[in-house]
Design a protein around this motif. Structure first.
Motif, PDB file in Angstrom:
ATOM      1  N   PHE A  13       5.250  13.444   6.623  1.00  0.00           N
ATOM      2  CA  PHE A  13       5.328  12.189   7.338  1.00  0.00           C
ATOM      3  C   PHE A  13       4.289  12.341   8.704  1.00  0.00           C
ATOM      4  O   PHE A  13       4.000  11.573   9.509  1.00  0.00           O
ATOM      5  N   THR A  16       0.853  11.047   6.455  1.00  0.00           N
ATOM      6  CA  THR A  16       0.864   9.678   5.657  1.00  0.00           C
ATOM      7  C   THR A  16       1.666   8.510   6.578  1.00  0.00           C
ATOM      8  O   THR A  16       2.478   9.050   7.368  1.00  0.00           O
ATOM      9  N   THR A  17       1.232   7.346   6.372  1.00  0.00           N
ATOM     10  CA  THR A  17       2.017   6.236   7.289  1.00  0.00           C
ATOM     11  C   THR A  17       2.770   5.620   6.402  1.00  0.00           C
ATOM     12  O   THR A  17       3.403   4.404   7.084  1.00  0.00           O
ATOM     13  N   GLU A  18       3.227   6.112   5.254  1.00  0.00           N
ATOM     14  CA  GLU A  18       4.308   5.701   4.402  1.00  0.00           C
ATOM     15  C   GLU A  18       5.632   5.725   5.461  1.00  0.00           C
ATOM     16  O   GLU A  18       5.736   6.622   6.030  1.00  0.00           O
ATOM     17  N   PHE A  86       4.773  -1.720   2.825  1.00  0.00           N
ATOM     18  CA  PHE A  86       3.633  -0.688   3.020  1.00  0.00           C
ATOM     19  C   PHE A  86       2.367  -1.091   2.297  1.00  0.00           C
ATOM     20  O   PHE A  86       2.291  -1.270   0.972  1.00  0.00           O
ATOM     21  N   GLY A  88      -2.039   0.365   2.639  1.00  0.00           N
ATOM     22  CA  GLY A  88      -2.666   1.295   3.107  1.00  0.00           C
ATOM     23  C   GLY A  88      -3.066   2.349   2.423  1.00  0.00           C
ATOM     24  O   GLY A  88      -2.958   2.273   1.092  1.00  0.00           O
TER      25      GLY A  88
END
Length: 191
Positions: A13, A16-18, A86, A88
């Motif tokens: 994290f 990643t922008t998850e 989400f 992206g």
């Protein structure tokens, strides 16, 4: 209690922008999302809210509105509720690297209208039994569908089947290729 450990373990994290794994629930109707995902192979990720998480299946060929089509669906790890929003790019070197687009979203209900007293209990029971029947109220996907688990050597193998109702169609729903959130194609999100 549902665990999101498997989901969290596969992701960094810091890169990643998850969304990080957290159990949440809708305040009113249950939600679903169908994400188009250009990873190592183009596929669709189908997610149904259940018990505070998104139960998730990979649909290699994508959904169909034709009851004659039976689409393979591979059940994967639960995703957090916030994953429904989400859209992206997952950076290279990360699990699922590639572009994710919200191809469709909306709400869903049980197909069995008589069993609405405890919807979540019925859904969990049906999931355990390997046969879910539900009605999608999405922007692209509408009407009754079923997820049916196959009893094969391959674990977690299901079929996504459109039921024959007023929304059934021979038209290719995948030609509607824009995000329901950003109105962009997968290719334009990548740039």
């Amino acid at each position: 209690m549902i665990s999101l450990n498997k989901y969290d373990q596969k992701r960094n994290f810091n890169v990643t922008t998850e969304p990080e794994g957290a159990i949440k629930k809708s305040t009113t109707e249950l939600v679903f999302v169908m994400q188009k995902h250009a990873a190592s192979h183009l596929h669709y990720d189908f997610r149904l809210e259940m018990d505070g998480v998104l139960k998730s299946w990979v649909i290699p060929k994508g959904p169909s509105m034709n009851p004659e089509d039976k689409r393979m669906a591979i059940m994967v790890e639960d995703h957090p509720y916030d994953y429904k929003d989400f859209e992206g790019i997952i950076p290279e070197g990360n699990y699922g690297a590639g572009t994710v687009m919200i191809w469709d979203n909306g709400t869903y209900t049980l197909a069995d209208k008589e069993d609405t007293d405890n919807v979540e209990k019925k859904l969990k029971s049906d999931l355990k039994d390997g046969h879910l029947s539900f009605i999608l109220n999405g922007k692209k996907l509408k009407g009754e569908f079923a997820l049916v688990e196959l009893k094969t050597k391959e674990e977690n193998t299901w079929l996504l089947i459109k039921k024959n109702d007023q929304y059934a169609s021979g038209e290719d729903v995948l030609e509607q290729d824009k995000s329901v959130i950003s109105n962009m194609t997968l290719e334009s999100l990548e740039n």
